[in-house]
Design a protein around this motif. Structure first.
Motif, PDB file in Angstrom:
ATOM      1  N   UNK A  40     -60.125-117.254  54.603  1.00  0.00           N
ATOM      2  CA  UNK A  40     -60.713-116.279  55.521  1.00  0.00           C
ATOM      3  C   UNK A  40     -59.746-115.108  55.671  1.00  0.00           C
ATOM      4  N   UNK A  41     -60.283-113.902  55.677  1.00  0.00           N
ATOM      5  CA  UNK A  41     -59.472-112.711  55.923  1.00  0.00           C
ATOM      6  C   UNK A  41     -59.608-112.325  57.392  1.00  0.00           C
ATOM      7  N   UNK A  42     -58.489-112.183  58.080  1.00  0.00           N
ATOM      8  CA  UNK A  42     -58.486-111.876  59.508  1.00  0.00           C
ATOM      9  C   UNK A  42     -58.165-110.405  59.735  1.00  0.00           C
ATOM     10  N   UNK A  43     -58.902-109.787  60.637  1.00  0.00           N
ATOM     11  CA  UNK A  43     -58.724-108.361  60.922  1.00  0.00           C
ATOM     12  C   UNK A  43     -58.574-108.141  62.423  1.00  0.00           C
ATOM     13  N   UNK A  44     -57.622-107.295  62.791  1.00  0.00           N
ATOM     14  CA  UNK A  44     -57.495-106.850  64.169  1.00  0.00           C
ATOM     15  C   UNK A  44     -58.167-105.480  64.259  1.00  0.00           C
ATOM     16  N   UNK A  54     -64.663-113.642  56.600  1.00  0.00           N
ATOM     17  CA  UNK A  54     -63.773-112.858  57.456  1.00  0.00           C
ATOM     18  C   UNK A  54     -63.883-113.343  58.894  1.00  0.00           C
ATOM     19  N   UNK A  55     -62.937-112.907  59.710  1.00  0.00           N
ATOM     20  CA  UNK A  55     -63.030-113.145  61.149  1.00  0.00           C
ATOM     21  C   UNK A  55     -62.248-112.046  61.862  1.00  0.00           C
ATOM     22  N   UNK A  56     -62.597-111.819  63.104  1.00  0.00           N
ATOM     23  CA  UNK A  56     -61.895-110.845  63.930  1.00  0.00           C
ATOM     24  C   UNK A  56     -60.814-111.596  64.709  1.00  0.00           C
ATOM     25  N   UNK A  57     -59.572-111.274  64.415  1.00  0.00           N
ATOM     26  CA  UNK A  57     -58.456-111.976  65.054  1.00  0.00           C
ATOM     27  C   UNK A  57     -58.180-111.462  66.457  1.00  0.00           C
ATOM     28  N   UNK A  58     -58.556-110.219  66.717  1.00  0.00           N
ATOM     29  CA  UNK A  58     -58.431-109.612  68.038  1.00  0.00           C
ATOM     30  C   UNK A  58     -59.112-108.250  67.970  1.00  0.00           C
ATOM     31  N   UNK A  59     -59.456-107.706  69.128  1.00  0.00           N
ATOM     32  CA  UNK A  59     -60.154-106.425  69.133  1.00  0.00           C
ATOM     33  C   UNK A  59     -59.964-105.714  70.471  1.00  0.00           C
ATOM     34  N   UNK A  60     -59.900-104.396  70.408  1.00  0.00           N
ATOM     35  CA  UNK A  60     -59.884-103.590  71.636  1.00  0.00           C
ATOM     36  C   UNK A  60     -61.147-102.738  71.732  1.00  0.00           C
ATOM     37  N   UNK A  61     -62.171-103.138  70.985  1.00  0.00           N
ATOM     38  CA  UNK A  61     -63.419-102.373  70.990  1.00  0.00           C
ATOM     39  C   UNK A  61     -64.061-102.367  72.370  1.00  0.00           C
ATOM     40  N   UNK A  62     -63.901-103.452  73.110  1.00  0.00           N
ATOM     41  CA  UNK A  62     -64.555-103.591  74.404  1.00  0.00           C
ATOM     42  C   UNK A  62     -64.131-102.506  75.383  1.00  0.00           C
ATOM     43  N   UNK A  63     -62.912-101.983  75.242  1.00  0.00           N
ATOM     44  CA  UNK A  63     -62.472-100.926  76.163  1.00  0.00           C
ATOM     45  C   UNK A  63     -62.545 -99.550  75.510  1.00  0.00           C
ATOM     46  N   UNK A  64     -63.389 -99.435  74.479  1.00  0.00           N
ATOM     47  CA  UNK A  64     -63.554 -98.147  73.819  1.00  0.00           C
ATOM     48  C   UNK A  64     -62.381 -97.768  72.951  1.00  0.00           C
ATOM     49  N   UNK A  65     -61.653 -98.759  72.472  1.00  0.00           N
ATOM     50  CA  UNK A  65     -60.467 -98.529  71.637  1.00  0.00           C
ATOM     51  C   UNK A  65     -59.453 -97.634  72.353  1.00  0.00           C
ATOM     52  N   UNK A  66     -59.210 -97.948  73.607  1.00  0.00           N
ATOM     53  CA  UNK A  66     -58.210 -97.215  74.369  1.00  0.00           C
ATOM     54  C   UNK A  66     -56.859 -97.912  74.328  1.00  0.00           C
ATOM     55  N   UNK A 105     -52.805-112.258  72.256  1.00  0.00           N
ATOM     56  CA  UNK A 105     -54.251-112.332  72.001  1.00  0.00           C
ATOM     57  C   UNK A 105     -54.557-112.383  70.508  1.00  0.00           C
ATOM     58  N   UNK A 106     -53.518-112.222  69.697  1.00  0.00           N
ATOM     59  CA  UNK A 106     -53.697-112.203  68.230  1.00  0.00           C
ATOM     60  C   UNK A 106     -53.256-113.552  67.677  1.00  0.00           C
ATOM     61  N   UNK A 107     -54.134-114.166  66.935  1.00  0.00           N
ATOM     62  CA  UNK A 107     -53.755-115.452  66.359  1.00  0.00           C
ATOM     63  C   UNK A 107     -54.065-115.471  64.862  1.00  0.00           C
ATOM     64  N   UNK A 108     -53.203-116.127  64.141  1.00  0.00           N
ATOM     65  CA  UNK A 108     -53.436-116.320  62.710  1.00  0.00           C
ATOM     66  C   UNK A 108     -53.576-117.813  62.444  1.00  0.00           C
ATOM     67  N   UNK A 109     -54.266-118.124  61.373  1.00  0.00           N
ATOM     68  CA  UNK A 109     -54.510-119.513  61.013  1.00  0.00           C
ATOM     69  C   UNK A 109     -53.969-119.781  59.613  1.00  0.00           C
ATOM     70  N   UNK A 110     -53.659-121.008  59.357  1.00  0.00           N
ATOM     71  CA  UNK A 110     -53.075-121.362  58.056  1.00  0.00           C
ATOM     72  C   UNK A 110     -54.024-121.092  56.900  1.00  0.00           C
ATOM     73  N   UNK A 129     -47.127-107.273  65.000  1.00  0.00           N
ATOM     74  CA  UNK A 129     -47.159-108.739  64.915  1.00  0.00           C
ATOM     75  C   UNK A 129     -46.030-109.272  64.040  1.00  0.00           C
ATOM     76  N   UNK A 130     -45.527-110.411  64.410  1.00  0.00           N
ATOM     77  CA  UNK A 130     -44.471-111.050  63.611  1.00  0.00           C
ATOM     78  C   UNK A 130     -44.628-112.559  63.706  1.00  0.00           C
ATOM     79  N   UNK A 131     -43.911-113.268  62.858  1.00  0.00           N
ATOM     80  CA  UNK A 131     -43.923-114.729  62.848  1.00  0.00           C
ATOM     81  C   UNK A 131     -45.341-115.286  62.750  1.00  0.00           C
ATOM     82  N   UNK A 132     -46.090-114.732  61.803  1.00  0.00           N
ATOM     83  CA  UNK A 132     -47.466-115.170  61.607  1.00  0.00           C
ATOM     84  C   UNK A 132     -47.533-116.350  60.640  1.00  0.00           C
TER      85      UNK A 132
END
Length: 361
Positions: free
Chosen positions: A93-97, A116-128, A135-140, A162-165
Motif C-alpha cells: 500500500x502507498x501511504x499519502x499525507x 493506497x491509503x491516506x496516512x493523515x490529512x489537513x483537508x478538514x480545516x481547508x488545508x490551513x 497523527x501520522x502513522x506508517x505500516x510495515x 516525519x522521521x523514524x518511519x
C-alpha cells in the motif's frame, strides 16, 4: 533595463546574475563558438556542465554517495506516476499525507496503479495546517509514505518532517528545495520541479537512494523506469540541456550567496516582512495558514473585504509587483518568495501592503 518585482508561483524569479551570464554566453559558451542550445548532450563540453551541476547540488544539500541525482523531464507531476509505477508492488500500500492540491494529485495517480491509503490529512480545516506528527502513522506493508514539504496553493509548509518511519519516506520538495537544510538520509527519494528554486521549467531533479532504486519494478516502460536513467546518467535520450546549464548557474549563484543556510536566513526575513503586516492589520488582511504552519516560500492571504482584492492587485501591478494573484482554485493573494526574490523586493511589497492597509482606515 527595468525589472519588475516578480512574486510568481512558478515559473518563479531567476537571479539577475544568472540571466546576465546566460545572455552573455548564449551565442558562444565560454568563447567556444557554440551555444549550449546547440551542443551535443554527449559532448565533453556538456559533460562538464552536467557533472558540475550534480556536484554543486551534492555539496549544497550534503547528498551522500549512496544517493544518485537524476535530471529528468515531465515536471514533478510525472513523478506522481513514476513513483508508484516503480515502487508500489502488488500486495503493498502507498501511504499519502494530504496537505494540499499537489498531494491530492499525487495520490490520485497512485490510485490508478495500486492500493493506497491516506496516512493523515489537513483537508478538514481547508488545508490551513500540517498534520501533527502523532497523527501520522506508517505500516510495515507500506511501499512508502509520501509528503509534499511546501504547499504553494495554500501557503503551508512542514517545519518538522516525519522521521523514524516503518516505511521509506518520499517527498515532493519542488517549492522549498535549497531554502532550508534537509537531512537527505531521512528520505528514500526526493523530487523537485526546477521552476521555483532551481532554474527554469522543463527540468525535474530526483534524488534517489541507490539501494531503494534497485528494488524498483523491472516491468516499467523504459522511459518511466528510474533504473534506465540511473544506468544512463540521465541521458538515455536527449535531456533538457539548456535547463541543466541554467540549473548549474543557479547552483553556482546559491553557493556564492552562502549556500542553503544563507537562503534559509533570507527566507525567514523575507516572509517575516509580509507576515508582520498581515498580523498588524487583521481588519484588512486575513492569512490563510495557521501561524505554526506558515510557509516561508508562499505567503497566502485575503482581504477581509473581498471586493477590495481586485483593487489591491490592480494597484500592486501599477507598482510593478507581479504574480500576486492567488491560485485559480482558491483566489485571494499569494506572494511567492523563492530564493531568487530579493529581500529588497519583499520589503517593498511589505511597505506597499502597509500603505494599502492604512488607506483602508
Amino acid at each position: 533595463m527595468k525589472r519588475v518585482d516578480n512574486f510568481g508561483a512558478g515559473p518563479g524569479a531567476l537571479p539577475t546574475a544568472v540571466l546576465e551570464k546566460a545572455r552573455d554566453e548564449l551565442l558562444s559558451y565560454q568563447n567556444k563558438g557554440i551555444s549550449v542550445l546547440e551542443m551535443s548532450h554527449r559532448s565533453e563540453m556538456f559533460d562538464e556542465i552536467h557533472l558540475s551541476a550534480k556536484n554543486r547540488l551534492r555539496r549544497l544539500m550534503n547528498i551522500p554517495e549512496e544517493y544518485e541525482i537524476l535530471f529528468l523531464q515531465g515536471g514533478a507531476s510525472l513523478q506522481f506516476s513514476m513513483i508508484p509505477m516503480n515502487f508500489l508492488q502488488k500486495g503493498q500500500t502507498a501511504a499519502y499525507v494530504l496537505t494540499g492540491s499537489w498531494s491530492e494529485k499525487a495520490l490520485a495517480e497512485a490510485k490508478k496503479l495500486g492500493e493506497t491509503r491516506i496516512a493523515a490529512s489537513s483537508k478538514e480545516d481547508g488545508y490551513r495546517s500540517i498534520p501533527a506528527m502523532n497523527a501520522i502513522y506508517s505500516e510495515s506493508n507500506d511501499a512508502y509514505l509520501h509528503i509534499t514539504t511546501n504547499n504553494t496553493i495554500y501557503g503551508t509548509q512542514w517545519h518538522v518532517l516525519p522521521s523514524h518511519l516503518d516505511s521509506p519516506l518520499v517527498a515532493d520538495v519542488s517549492s522549498d528545495i535549497l531554502s532550508r537544510p534537509l537531512d537527505v538520509q531521512s528520505f528514500s527519494l526526493l523530487y523537485a520541479g526546477a521552476q521555483k528554486n532551481l532554474g527554469p521549467s522543463g527540468l525535474t531533479v530526483v534524488i534517489v537512494k541507490k539501494s531503494w532504486a534497485e528494488q524498483a519494478s523491472k516491468t516499467v516502460p523504459t522511459m518511466l523506469s528510474y533504473q534506465t536513467h540511473l544506468q544512463h546518467d540521465s541521458r538515455y535520450n536527449t535531456p533538457p540541456t539548456f535547463a541543466v546549464y541554467l540549473l548549474n548557474l543557479v547552483l553556482e549563484w546559491t553557493e556564492a550567496q552562502g549556500g542553503v543556510p544563507a537562503m534559509m536566513e533570507k527566507s525567514l526575513r523575507k516572509s517575516g516582512y509580509l507576515y508582520r503586516v498581515i498580523d498588524e492589520f487583521p481588519d484588512v488582511y486575513e492569512g490563510h495558514a495557521c501561524q505554526e504552519a506558515r510557509s516561508r516560500m508562499n505567503v497566502t492571504f485575503r482581504l477581509v473585504n473581498p471586493e477590495r482584492t481586485k483593487q489591491f492587485l490592480t494597484v500592486a501591478n501599477d507598482y510593478s509587483f507581479i504574480g500576486l494573484s492567488g491560485h485559480r482554485s482558491v483566489g485571494g493573494i499569494r506572494a511567492s518568495l523563492y530564493n531568487a526574490v530579493s529581500e529588497e523586493s519583499a520589503a517593498r511589497l511589505a511597505e506597499f501592503m502597509r500603505d494599502f492597509a492604512q488607506s483602508e482606515k
